[in-house]
Design a protein around this motif. Sequence first.
Motif, PDB file in Angstrom:
ATOM      1  N   ASP A  41       0.871  -1.161   0.000  1.00 16.65           N
ATOM      2  CA  ASP A  41       0.000   0.000   0.000  1.00 16.65           C
ATOM      3  C   ASP A  41       0.914   1.218   0.000  1.00 16.65           C
ATOM      4  O   ASP A  41       1.570   1.514   1.004  1.00 16.65           O
ATOM      5  N   ARG A  43       0.413   4.226   0.213  1.00 11.87           N
ATOM      6  CA  ARG A  43       0.104   5.266   1.184  1.00 11.87           C
ATOM      7  C   ARG A  43       0.790   5.014   2.517  1.00 11.87           C
ATOM      8  O   ARG A  43       0.944   5.926   3.330  1.00 11.87           O
ATOM      9  N   GLU A  44       1.222   3.759   2.727  1.00 11.71           N
ATOM     10  CA  GLU A  44       1.892   3.399   3.978  1.00 11.71           C
ATOM     11  C   GLU A  44       3.397   3.249   3.813  1.00 11.71           C
ATOM     12  O   GLU A  44       4.150   3.439   4.763  1.00 11.71           O
ATOM     13  N   GLY A  69      -5.090  10.186  -1.111  1.00  9.86           N
ATOM     14  CA  GLY A  69      -3.854   9.525  -0.725  1.00  9.86           C
ATOM     15  C   GLY A  69      -2.781   9.504  -1.793  1.00  9.86           C
ATOM     16  O   GLY A  69      -1.679   8.994  -1.553  1.00  9.86           O
ATOM     17  N   ASP A  70      -3.046  10.078  -2.978  1.00 10.29           N
ATOM     18  CA  ASP A  70      -2.063  10.014  -4.062  1.00 10.29           C
ATOM     19  C   ASP A  70      -0.773  10.765  -3.733  1.00 10.29           C
ATOM     20  O   ASP A  70       0.318  10.308  -4.100  1.00 10.29           O
ATOM     21  N   GLN A  72       0.581  11.352  -0.766  1.00  7.85           N
ATOM     22  CA  GLN A  72       1.327  10.577   0.221  1.00  7.85           C
ATOM     23  C   GLN A  72       1.973   9.364  -0.445  1.00  7.85           C
ATOM     24  O   GLN A  72       3.138   9.040  -0.185  1.00  7.85           O
ATOM     25  N   ALA A  73       1.220   8.685  -1.312  1.00 13.42           N
ATOM     26  CA  ALA A  73       1.745   7.514  -2.018  1.00 13.42           C
ATOM     27  C   ALA A  73       2.947   7.884  -2.874  1.00 13.42           C
ATOM     28  O   ALA A  73       3.970   7.183  -2.880  1.00 13.42           O
ATOM     29  N   HIS A  76       6.078   8.550  -0.753  1.00 15.55           N
ATOM     30  CA  HIS A  76       6.711   7.309  -0.300  1.00 15.55           C
ATOM     31  C   HIS A  76       7.469   6.635  -1.441  1.00 15.55           C
ATOM     32  O   HIS A  76       8.595   6.136  -1.251  1.00 15.55           O
ATOM     33  N   THR A 107      -4.954  17.164  -7.240  1.00 15.23           N
ATOM     34  CA  THR A 107      -4.065  16.169  -6.638  1.00 15.23           C
ATOM     35  C   THR A 107      -3.063  15.652  -7.660  1.00 15.23           C
ATOM     36  O   THR A 107      -1.871  15.502  -7.365  1.00 15.23           O
TER      37      THR A 107
END
Length: 247
Positions: A41, A43-44, A69-70, A72-73, A76, A107
């Motif tokens: 994932d 996002r994590e 969440g894009d 944040q993804a 990462h 976004t």
Amino acid sequence: MTTILVTGGTGTLGRLVAERLRADGHEVRVLSRHSRPYAVDLREGGTALDDAVAGVDAVVHCASTPRGGDEQAAAHLIAAARRPGVGHLVYISIVGVDRVPFGYYRTKLAVERLVEESGLGWTILRTTQFHDLPVTLFRTLARLPVLPLPKGVPDQPIEVAEVADRLAELAVGAPAGRVPEMGGPEVRTLDSLARSYLRATGKRRRVVRIPLWGATYRAFRAGGHLTPHAVGKGTFEEYLAHAEGRG
């Protein structure tokens, strides 16, 4: 042989990108939330993401969701790609993200900026929306006795397979920055596309064009999501003939 990671590699676009790259002899790693051995994932983040990018030559970033969440993804993914020094990050974006004040578009534009400022070699391709987006819209609205659509909004859908071919081509090349956009072969009104959908599916609905309001509607109506780069070949009717099993 080049090793390439495709995020969102089980989705509508990512699956085809992975297939094209494999057909050309490249090693492909498919990353998605449930695709092993690279079930991540974004996002994590975490060590599983580090394992996915280790040793790859390029990353094609197709994973995206309008549910949030894009950014944040992407952050990462970029951080993970920096650590081993991945040479090329390819990102798929949407035509008009800098002109249409729609939340999801904003976004996508923010992610573009993250990619540009990542310190990695990068390529960004913007395309118009795929044929399946208006079909999904029409399928949902056709549950009603009438089919209501925003008045005066044009669209320029493109065949997803053509976009996949272009992304695969870009992934094995050198970082190219912002490359020319890709748009579908025809600019059509939404009600014209809806009538084609109704004919293809044999459904009988009256199409009702409804005037809306606000900056986003005005931008869509003005064609902020369209491009003069109409390089796509596959038409909406051809997509319907395949998708609905009708000639």
